[in-house]
Enzyme design. Sequence first.
Site, PDB file in Angstrom:
ATOM      1  NE  ARG A   1      13.768  31.847  -6.927  1.00 62.38           N
ATOM      2  CZ  ARG A   1      14.012  31.095  -8.002  1.00 62.38           C
ATOM      3  NH1 ARG A   1      13.061  30.851  -8.881  1.00 62.38           N
ATOM      4  NH2 ARG A   1      15.219  30.608  -8.211  1.00 62.38           N
TER       5      ARG A   1
ATOM      6  CG  ASP B   1      23.313  29.680  -7.196  1.00 64.78           C
ATOM      7  OD1 ASP B   1      23.406  30.059  -6.015  1.00 64.78           O
ATOM      8  OD2 ASP B   1      22.322  29.943  -7.906  1.00 64.78           O
TER       9      ASP B   1
ATOM     10  CB  THR C   1      19.344  31.019 -10.992  1.00 67.86           C
ATOM     11  OG1 THR C   1      18.145  31.137 -10.237  1.00 67.86           O
ATOM     12  CG2 THR C   1      20.426  31.928 -10.448  1.00 67.86           C
TER      13      THR C   1
ATOM     14  CG  ASP D   1      -0.173  -0.003   2.531  1.00 70.10           C
ATOM     15  OD1 ASP D   1       1.077  -0.047   2.512  1.00 70.10           O
ATOM     16  OD2 ASP D   1      -0.814   0.057   3.595  1.00 70.10           O
TER      17      ASP D   1
ATOM     18  CE  LYS E   1      17.945  34.083  -7.690  1.00 76.18           C
ATOM     19  NZ  LYS E   1      18.338  32.669  -7.572  1.00 76.18           N
TER      20      LYS E   1
ATOM     21  CD  GLU F   1       0.991   1.606   5.985  1.00 76.27           C
ATOM     22  OE1 GLU F   1       1.616   0.852   6.758  1.00 76.27           O
ATOM     23  OE2 GLU F   1      -0.232   1.777   6.049  1.00 76.27           O
TER      24      GLU F   1
ATOM     25  CB  SER G   1      16.100  24.310  -8.587  1.00 78.64           C
ATOM     26  OG  SER G   1      14.883  23.649  -8.483  1.00 78.64           O
TER      27      SER G   1
ATOM     28  NE  ARG H   1      15.058  26.144  -3.000  1.00 83.18           N
ATOM     29  CZ  ARG H   1      14.989  25.753  -4.272  1.00 83.18           C
ATOM     30  NH1 ARG H   1      15.284  26.599  -5.236  1.00 83.18           N
ATOM     31  NH2 ARG H   1      14.639  24.524  -4.579  1.00 83.18           N
ATOM     32  CD  GLN H   2       7.313  29.010   1.829  1.00 80.55           C
ATOM     33  OE1 GLN H   2       7.592  29.028   0.632  1.00 80.55           O
ATOM     34  NE2 GLN H   2       6.509  29.909   2.360  1.00 80.55           N
TER      35      GLN H   2
HETATM   36  C1  R5P Z   1      18.264  30.595  -4.689  1.00 79.90           C
HETATM   37  O1  R5P Z   1      18.448  31.800  -4.573  1.00 79.90           O
HETATM   38  C2  R5P Z   1      19.367  29.619  -4.883  1.00 79.90           C
HETATM   39  O2  R5P Z   1      20.588  30.131  -4.449  1.00 79.90           O
HETATM   40  C3  R5P Z   1      19.485  29.179  -6.335  1.00 79.90           C
HETATM   41  O3  R5P Z   1      19.914  30.272  -7.112  1.00 79.90           O
HETATM   42  C4  R5P Z   1      18.165  28.691  -6.832  1.00 79.90           C
HETATM   43  O4  R5P Z   1      17.667  27.715  -5.979  1.00 79.90           O
HETATM   44  C5  R5P Z   1      18.272  28.140  -8.217  1.00 79.90           C
HETATM   45  O5  R5P Z   1      17.002  27.783  -8.659  1.00 79.90           O
HETATM   46  P1  R5P Z   1      16.716  27.671 -10.205  1.00 79.90           P
HETATM   47  O6  R5P Z   1      17.745  26.763 -10.788  1.00 79.90           O
HETATM   48  O7  R5P Z   1      15.331  27.077 -10.295  1.00 79.90           O
HETATM   49  O8  R5P Z   1      16.750  29.048 -10.769  1.00 79.90           O
END
Ligand code: R5P
Length: 293
Positions: free
Chosen positions: A197, A221, A229, A36, A195, A38, A225, A95-96
């Site tokens: 966002r 960096d 960026t 299931d 930068k 778990e 993600s 990040r949150q």
């Molecule tokens: C955020 O400010 C982090 O330092 C990275 O720049 C960020 O997580 C990169 O995210 P992404 O690749 O989606 O732009």
Amino acid sequence: MKPLIIGGTSAQVLAHKVARELKLESTKTEFKKFPDGEKYVRILADVEGKEVVFIQSMYKTPDEYLFEYFLVVDTLKDLGAKKVAGVIPYFSYSRQDDRFKPGEAISFKTVAKLIENVGTDEIITIDLHLHRVEVLSRVFKIPSKNITVMPFLARYVKENLNLEDLIVIGPDEEAEKWAKTVAEELKTDFDILEKERISPTEVVIQPKKLNIRGLNVLIIDDIISTGGTIIKTIEVLKKEGAQRIIVVCAHPLLINNALPKIYDAGAEMVIGTDTIPSQVSVVGSAPAITKVC
Ligand code: R5P
């Protein structure tokens, strides 16, 4: 006393590497899923009275790895482990770190609270995205360390790439500390961009007059993600006349096909560490981890 090293399902190879560096074997565990969905966890060692280092990264399916973390650490303490150090090489949810809109969960705080409540005695992270929360001790009450793999990334670049006339660039203000560390190791200059966002997948990098015409550039960096960026940074650097562009990061999440998009934008090479296993994870984080456990 040498600790027992255990790797979660996200960090089995890394746990072996850490154990090998410490001249130990990683402790056997059994992880499976019931039909299931778990999770099932079993520790196949006597941990009573022992110190244990549990390594679990939290990429791609963070909730799954986080829940497994809770099961393992709670079980270790229940089985009488004297001390459990949780090593979370890539720590999601950091990040949150604020309530940006009314009613939002401050996930970083919630996750920290759960990690503590489950019995973690010490927490170790690697190049954690500490932005508004500047130090880990502001979210964790237990002893905490945020270690860095930046010097290891810089050394890899120094030993493997023949990069003369080099400048290190951080895409935003938060990257300044990493750019500085890497530039110092490479005995070169650094600069940062600005930068903004717009959304989780969209960023704007402000144009900046840079003195980089004809220079090779190393972008640094913490996390790649979606790659947004880095791609926007490459666009600015190309406009300013950058020659070769190499991208370096601690945590190569590389979601949504980020890697080919970064190459398309003009990067010659992308280099990351094994805090997240990926095609570009050529730099090991085990030497940084073993220094602190
Ligand atoms: C955020 O400010 C982090 O330092 C990275 O720049 C960020 O997580 C990169 O995210 P992404 O690749 O989606 O732009």
